[in-house]
Scaffold this active site. Structure first.
Site, PDB file in Angstrom:
ATOM      1  N   VAL A   4       0.847  -1.197   0.000  1.00 34.71           N
ATOM      2  CA  VAL A   4       0.000   0.000   0.000  1.00 34.71           C
ATOM      3  C   VAL A   4       0.883   1.248   0.000  1.00 34.71           C
ATOM      4  O   VAL A   4       0.646   2.183  -0.777  1.00 34.71           O
ATOM      5  CB  VAL A   4      -0.978   0.003   1.206  1.00 34.71           C
ATOM      6  CG1 VAL A   4      -1.650   1.359   1.368  1.00 34.71           C
ATOM      7  CG2 VAL A   4      -2.022  -1.099   1.044  1.00 34.71           C
TER       8      VAL A   4
ATOM      9  N   VAL B 237       2.482   1.918  -3.453  1.00 36.78           N
ATOM     10  CA  VAL B 237       1.568   2.477  -4.455  1.00 36.78           C
ATOM     11  C   VAL B 237       1.109   3.876  -4.057  1.00 36.78           C
ATOM     12  O   VAL B 237       0.996   4.760  -4.903  1.00 36.78           O
ATOM     13  CB  VAL B 237       0.367   1.533  -4.675  1.00 36.78           C
ATOM     14  CG1 VAL B 237      -0.662   2.156  -5.603  1.00 36.78           C
ATOM     15  CG2 VAL B 237       0.852   0.199  -5.243  1.00 36.78           C
ATOM     16  N   GLU B 238       0.867   4.098  -2.780  1.00 38.14           N
ATOM     17  CA  GLU B 238       0.351   5.395  -2.331  1.00 38.14           C
ATOM     18  C   GLU B 238       1.379   6.518  -2.441  1.00 38.14           C
ATOM     19  O   GLU B 238       1.063   7.595  -2.913  1.00 38.14           O
ATOM     20  CB  GLU B 238      -0.146   5.297  -0.885  1.00 38.14           C
ATOM     21  CG  GLU B 238      -1.444   4.531  -0.713  1.00 38.14           C
ATOM     22  CD  GLU B 238      -2.665   5.254  -1.255  1.00 38.14           C
ATOM     23  OE1 GLU B 238      -2.562   6.425  -1.680  1.00 38.14           O
ATOM     24  OE2 GLU B 238      -3.734   4.644  -1.256  1.00 38.14           O
ATOM     25  N   SER B 239       2.605   6.268  -1.955  1.00 37.51           N
ATOM     26  CA  SER B 239       3.571   7.370  -1.875  1.00 37.51           C
ATOM     27  C   SER B 239       4.984   7.001  -2.294  1.00 37.51           C
ATOM     28  O   SER B 239       5.872   7.861  -2.259  1.00 37.51           O
ATOM     29  CB  SER B 239       3.632   7.896  -0.439  1.00 37.51           C
ATOM     30  OG  SER B 239       4.280   6.935   0.397  1.00 37.51           O
TER      31      SER B 239
END
Length: 193
Positions: free
Chosen positions: A62, A65-67
């Protein structure tokens, strides 16, 4: 005459080097894989995975992909921190459990604070969706209310093999990417410690 002799030697040397590089790319090399798919903040991810009884590789996927492991990232929509939680969601999370002195501002700037809130939220989504990772990831991106609406109205049945039915292209791609990294991290980091 000597320049002509060195050219074939250079070409052979270059070709040999190129073949070695290509071979390394195709050989399932753990160290090469970890260079291509690194995980930063492993200690913080591991602590929160233990705290919330979660797979640390899912949290890492996560974050990737997020940051891409950037602790003070801010999205165009206003999501903050390493796990890209919306400020109002972060405020709501802080009221749900004892997070000590963590603030929304810290969650948007510090990796440890952002991972703690994001991991708690991911665990809460897993609870809401009966441990279903695919539905929970869709909810992490689009919001749990929207995913419940899609399921209720039959727009999407919540299965991984029907991700193409997710009404939001962004959410569809998000879930696919997180699942990819989760699998890749599972292959490369089977022993987290």
């Amino acid at each position: 005459m000597s320049p002509k002799r060195t050219r074939p030697k250079r070409k052979r040397w270059f070709l040999a080097l190129l073949l070695i590089v290509v071979a390394l790319l195709f050989i399932r090399s753990e160290w090469l894989g970890k260079m291509v798919y690194p995980i930063q903040y492993r200690e913080e991810i591991g602590m929160n995975a233990d705290r919330y009884a979660m797979d640390p590789r899912l949290i890492a996927a996560v974050i990737r992909v997020e940051s891409n492991f950037e602790p003070n990232a801010v999205s165009p929509k206003g999501a903050i921190g390493i796990m890209q939680v919306m400020p109002d969601t972060a405020q709501w999370i802080l009221k749900q459990d004892d997070f000590g002195d963590i603030t929304v501002k810290q969650a948007g700037e510090r990796a440890d604070a952002g991972i703690r809130l994001g991991a708690w939220y991911l665990k809460e989504l897993l609870r809401q969706f009966d441990g279903d990772i695919v539905k929970s990831l869709a909810a992490y991106n689009a919001g749990p209310g929207k995913v419940k609406q899609w399921l209720r109205e039959g727009a999407w049945d919540g299965r991984e093999d029907t991700l193409t039915d997710i009404p939001y292209g962004e959410t569809r791609r998000y879930v696919q990417k997180v699942l990819f990294y989760h699998k890749k991290y599972g292959e490369l980091y089977d022993n987290w410690s």
